[in-house]
Design a protein around this motif. Structure first.
Motif, PDB file in Angstrom:
ATOM      1  N   HIS A 190       1.415  29.264  35.777  1.00 27.51           N
ATOM      2  CA  HIS A 190       0.629  29.057  34.562  1.00 27.51           C
ATOM      3  C   HIS A 190      -0.341  30.225  34.473  1.00 27.51           C
ATOM      4  CE1 HIS A 190      -2.715  27.750  32.055  1.00 27.51           C
ATOM      5  NE2 HIS A 190      -1.775  27.102  31.387  1.00 27.51           N
ATOM      6  N   LEU A 191      -0.314  30.908  33.344  1.00 27.81           N
ATOM      7  CA  LEU A 191      -1.212  32.033  33.112  1.00 27.81           C
ATOM      8  C   LEU A 191      -2.197  31.655  32.017  1.00 27.81           C
ATOM      9  CD1 LEU A 191       1.302  35.028  33.108  1.00 27.81           C
ATOM     10  CD2 LEU A 191       0.021  34.075  35.023  1.00 27.81           C
ATOM     11  N   LEU A 192      -3.451  32.034  32.213  1.00 24.69           N
ATOM     12  CA  LEU A 192      -4.474  31.770  31.210  1.00 24.69           C
ATOM     13  C   LEU A 192      -4.216  32.572  29.944  1.00 24.69           C
ATOM     14  CD1 LEU A 192      -7.142  30.306  30.653  1.00 24.69           C
ATOM     15  CD2 LEU A 192      -8.327  32.277  31.602  1.00 24.69           C
ATOM     16  N   ASP A 193      -3.663  33.771  30.114  1.00 25.18           N
ATOM     17  CA  ASP A 193      -3.378  34.650  28.974  1.00 25.18           C
ATOM     18  C   ASP A 193      -1.947  35.180  29.114  1.00 25.18           C
ATOM     19  OD1 ASP A 193      -3.449  36.347  26.813  1.00 25.18           O
ATOM     20  OD2 ASP A 193      -4.976  37.679  27.643  1.00 25.18           O
ATOM     21  N   LEU A 194      -1.028  34.600  28.366  1.00 21.79           N
ATOM     22  CA  LEU A 194       0.383  34.994  28.464  1.00 21.79           C
ATOM     23  C   LEU A 194       0.631  36.423  27.990  1.00 21.79           C
ATOM     24  CD1 LEU A 194       2.537  31.898  27.470  1.00 21.79           C
ATOM     25  CD2 LEU A 194       2.518  33.122  29.630  1.00 21.79           C
ATOM     26  N   SER A 195      -0.275  36.988  27.196  1.00 19.35           N
ATOM     27  CA  SER A 195      -0.073  38.360  26.725  1.00 19.35           C
ATOM     28  C   SER A 195      -0.159  39.360  27.880  1.00 19.35           C
ATOM     29  CB  SER A 195      -1.086  38.722  25.635  1.00 19.35           C
ATOM     30  OG  SER A 195      -2.395  38.792  26.180  1.00 19.35           O
ATOM     31  N   GLN A 196      -0.738  38.938  29.009  1.00 19.39           N
ATOM     32  CA  GLN A 196      -0.853  39.824  30.174  1.00 19.39           C
ATOM     33  C   GLN A 196       0.195  39.503  31.244  1.00 19.39           C
ATOM     34  OE1 GLN A 196      -4.857  39.529  31.612  1.00 19.39           O
ATOM     35  NE2 GLN A 196      -5.701  40.619  29.864  1.00 19.39           N
ATOM     36  N   LYS A 197       1.260  38.823  30.840  1.00 18.28           N
ATOM     37  CA  LYS A 197       2.288  38.385  31.785  1.00 18.28           C
ATOM     38  C   LYS A 197       2.870  39.551  32.581  1.00 18.28           C
ATOM     39  CE  LYS A 197       6.283  37.028  30.136  1.00 18.28           C
ATOM     40  NZ  LYS A 197       7.396  36.225  29.576  1.00 18.28           N
ATOM     41  N   GLN A 198       3.260  40.616  31.912  1.00 14.67           N
ATOM     42  CA  GLN A 198       3.871  41.748  32.599  1.00 14.67           C
ATOM     43  C   GLN A 198       2.894  42.418  33.567  1.00 14.67           C
ATOM     44  OE1 GLN A 198       7.116  42.194  32.381  1.00 14.67           O
ATOM     45  NE2 GLN A 198       6.974  43.749  33.955  1.00 14.67           N
ATOM     46  N   GLN A 199       1.639  42.520  33.177  1.00 11.80           N
ATOM     47  CA  GLN A 199       0.624  43.101  34.062  1.00 11.80           C
ATOM     48  C   GLN A 199       0.430  42.244  35.311  1.00 11.80           C
ATOM     49  OE1 GLN A 199      -2.574  43.173  31.268  1.00 11.80           O
ATOM     50  NE2 GLN A 199      -2.186  45.288  30.633  1.00 11.80           N
ATOM     51  N   VAL A 200       0.432  40.928  35.136  1.00 11.31           N
ATOM     52  CA  VAL A 200       0.287  40.018  36.270  1.00 11.31           C
ATOM     53  C   VAL A 200       1.467  40.173  37.220  1.00 11.31           C
ATOM     54  CG1 VAL A 200       0.260  37.576  36.961  1.00 11.31           C
ATOM     55  CG2 VAL A 200      -1.156  38.354  35.047  1.00 11.31           C
ATOM     56  N   PHE A 201       2.681  40.238  36.678  1.00 11.83           N
ATOM     57  CA  PHE A 201       3.871  40.400  37.514  1.00 11.83           C
ATOM     58  C   PHE A 201       3.815  41.715  38.296  1.00 11.83           C
ATOM     59  CE2 PHE A 201       6.650  37.661  34.482  1.00 11.83           C
ATOM     60  CZ  PHE A 201       5.978  36.533  34.903  1.00 11.83           C
ATOM     61  N   GLU A 202       3.416  42.785  37.636  1.00  8.73           N
ATOM     62  CA  GLU A 202       3.324  44.086  38.303  1.00  8.73           C
ATOM     63  C   GLU A 202       2.268  44.060  39.402  1.00  8.73           C
ATOM     64  OE1 GLU A 202       2.698  46.908  35.170  1.00  8.73           O
ATOM     65  OE2 GLU A 202       4.730  46.681  34.395  1.00  8.73           O
ATOM     66  N   GLN A 203       1.154  43.385  39.145  1.00 13.29           N
ATOM     67  CA  GLN A 203       0.103  43.295  40.151  1.00 13.29           C
ATOM     68  C   GLN A 203       0.578  42.503  41.361  1.00 13.29           C
ATOM     69  OE1 GLN A 203      -3.511  41.329  38.960  1.00 13.29           O
ATOM     70  NE2 GLN A 203      -4.400  41.517  40.985  1.00 13.29           N
ATOM     71  N   ILE A 204       1.289  41.416  41.133  1.00 15.11           N
ATOM     72  CA  ILE A 204       1.819  40.615  42.240  1.00 15.11           C
ATOM     73  C   ILE A 204       2.748  41.467  43.098  1.00 15.11           C
ATOM     74  CG2 ILE A 204       3.347  38.686  42.827  1.00 15.11           C
ATOM     75  CD1 ILE A 204       2.224  37.246  40.334  1.00 15.11           C
ATOM     76  N   GLU A 205       3.648  42.201  42.458  1.00 19.45           N
ATOM     77  CA  GLU A 205       4.593  43.039  43.210  1.00 19.45           C
ATOM     78  C   GLU A 205       3.876  44.138  43.979  1.00 19.45           C
ATOM     79  OE1 GLU A 205       7.572  44.398  40.500  1.00 19.45           O
ATOM     80  OE2 GLU A 205       8.382  42.395  40.206  1.00 19.45           O
ATOM     81  N   LYS A 206       2.929  44.787  43.327  1.00 12.77           N
ATOM     82  CA  LYS A 206       2.243  45.933  43.939  1.00 12.77           C
ATOM     83  C   LYS A 206       1.265  45.507  45.034  1.00 12.77           C
ATOM     84  CE  LYS A 206      -1.323  48.473  42.547  1.00 12.77           C
ATOM     85  NZ  LYS A 206      -2.360  48.509  41.717  1.00 12.77           N
ATOM     86  N   ASP A 207       0.465  44.483  44.759  1.00 13.14           N
ATOM     87  CA  ASP A 207      -0.622  44.126  45.664  1.00 13.14           C
ATOM     88  C   ASP A 207      -0.246  43.103  46.730  1.00 13.14           C
ATOM     89  OD1 ASP A 207      -2.238  45.861  44.280  1.00 13.14           O
ATOM     90  OD2 ASP A 207      -3.272  44.298  43.131  1.00 13.14           O
ATOM     91  N   TYR A 208       0.728  42.250  46.458  1.00 15.83           N
ATOM     92  CA  TYR A 208       1.044  41.179  47.401  1.00 15.83           C
ATOM     93  C   TYR A 208       2.438  41.291  48.002  1.00 15.83           C
ATOM     94  CZ  TYR A 208      -2.876  38.818  45.023  1.00 15.83           C
ATOM     95  OH  TYR A 208      -4.075  38.495  44.483  1.00 15.83           O
ATOM     96  N   LEU A 209       3.432  41.403  47.152  1.00 11.16           N
ATOM     97  CA  LEU A 209       4.820  41.278  47.593  1.00 11.16           C
ATOM     98  C   LEU A 209       5.209  42.310  48.634  1.00 11.16           C
ATOM     99  CD1 LEU A 209       7.368  39.605  47.147  1.00 11.16           C
ATOM    100  CD2 LEU A 209       8.063  41.262  45.445  1.00 11.16           C
ATOM    101  N   ARG A 210       4.849  43.549  48.416  1.00 13.14           N
ATOM    102  CA  ARG A 210       5.305  44.579  49.350  1.00 13.14           C
ATOM    103  C   ARG A 210       4.714  44.405  50.741  1.00 13.14           C
ATOM    104  NH1 ARG A 210       2.627  50.197  47.258  1.00 13.14           N
ATOM    105  NH2 ARG A 210       0.897  50.200  48.722  1.00 13.14           N
ATOM    106  N   TYR A 211       3.530  43.800  50.843  1.00 13.43           N
ATOM    107  CA  TYR A 211       2.939  43.563  52.164  1.00 13.43           C
ATOM    108  C   TYR A 211       3.467  42.272  52.794  1.00 13.43           C
ATOM    109  CZ  TYR A 211      -0.054  47.345  50.735  1.00 13.43           C
ATOM    110  OH  TYR A 211      -0.509  48.563  50.308  1.00 13.43           O
ATOM    111  N   LEU A 212       3.839  41.317  51.980  1.00 11.79           N
ATOM    112  CA  LEU A 212       4.420  40.083  52.513  1.00 11.79           C
ATOM    113  C   LEU A 212       5.863  40.290  52.970  1.00 11.79           C
ATOM    114  CD1 LEU A 212       2.947  37.508  50.003  1.00 11.79           C
ATOM    115  CD2 LEU A 212       2.472  37.643  52.452  1.00 11.79           C
ATOM    116  N   MET A 213       6.550  41.273  52.417  1.00 14.79           N
ATOM    117  CA  MET A 213       7.934  41.552  52.809  1.00 14.79           C
ATOM    118  C   MET A 213       8.010  41.953  54.290  1.00 14.79           C
ATOM    119  SD  MET A 213      10.095  41.455  49.995  1.00 14.79           S
ATOM    120  CE  MET A 213      11.326  42.696  50.158  1.00 14.79           C
ATOM    121  N   VAL A 214       6.938  42.498  54.833  1.00 17.59           N
ATOM    122  CA  VAL A 214       6.912  42.865  56.251  1.00 17.59           C
ATOM    123  C   VAL A 214       7.132  41.633  57.115  1.00 17.59           C
ATOM    124  CG1 VAL A 214       5.398  43.731  58.084  1.00 17.59           C
ATOM    125  CG2 VAL A 214       5.400  44.826  55.852  1.00 17.59           C
TER     126      VAL A 214
END
Length: 149
Positions: free
Chosen positions: A100-124
């Motif tokens: 659930h996103l508070l602002d759906l217009s920022q959906k793509q930015q949120v997805f990119e932030q998750i991949e950049k800031d969280y996912l690549r470090y959790l993949m370790v």
């Protein structure tokens, strides 16, 4: 797989993945989470105090890649703890997070932030990500042993 994730995968394949790779991933994951929580907190506060007329929250799906177990649970918790986003469901079969996103217009930015800031470090920490690579490494090691012998 991004180039950063390939770097970690190569480190695992070479057998040189030391404790410092894990320490590095935890450090940067923590730094990125604190940064995201603070910035999202201000952004969410601004949206609440001064709501734009076209603000539309809603539910969306984000496909995650090759995460399971603890890394997946940590990702879902970190997303929920970041203001403006909430993890509603983790669908393991289709490998998607329902957010659930508070602002759906920022959906793509949120997805990119998750991949950049969280996912690549959790993949370790994800075993599934390296399973196929480990098999290929074993095949390469067997080939080298045959060449020597």
């Amino acid at each position: 797989m991004t180039s950063q994730n390939k770097h970690y995968a190569q480190a695992k394949l070479k057998g040189s993945k030391s404790i410092w790779v894990y320490v590095n991933s935890v450090f940067w994951l923590s730094v990125n989470f604190i940064k995201a929580a603070v910035l999202s907190g201000f952004s969410t506060g601004r949206l609440i105090l001064f709501p734009p007329k076209n603000l539309q929250g809603g539910i969306c799906e984000w496909p995650y890649q090759n995460l399971s177990g603890y890394p997946l649970a940590i990702l879902a918790m970190m997303i929920t703890l970041t203001p403006g986003t909430t993890t509603i469901d983790v669908d393991v079969e289709s490998q998607t997070l329902h957010l659930h996103l508070l602002d759906l217009s920022q959906k793509q930015q949120v997805f990119e932030q998750i991949e950049k800031d969280y996912l690549r470090y959790l993949m370790v920490w994800s075993v599934d990500d390296f399973q196929g690579l480990d098999e290929r490494a074993g095949h390469q090691q067997n080939s080298k042993n045959k060449e020597r012998g």
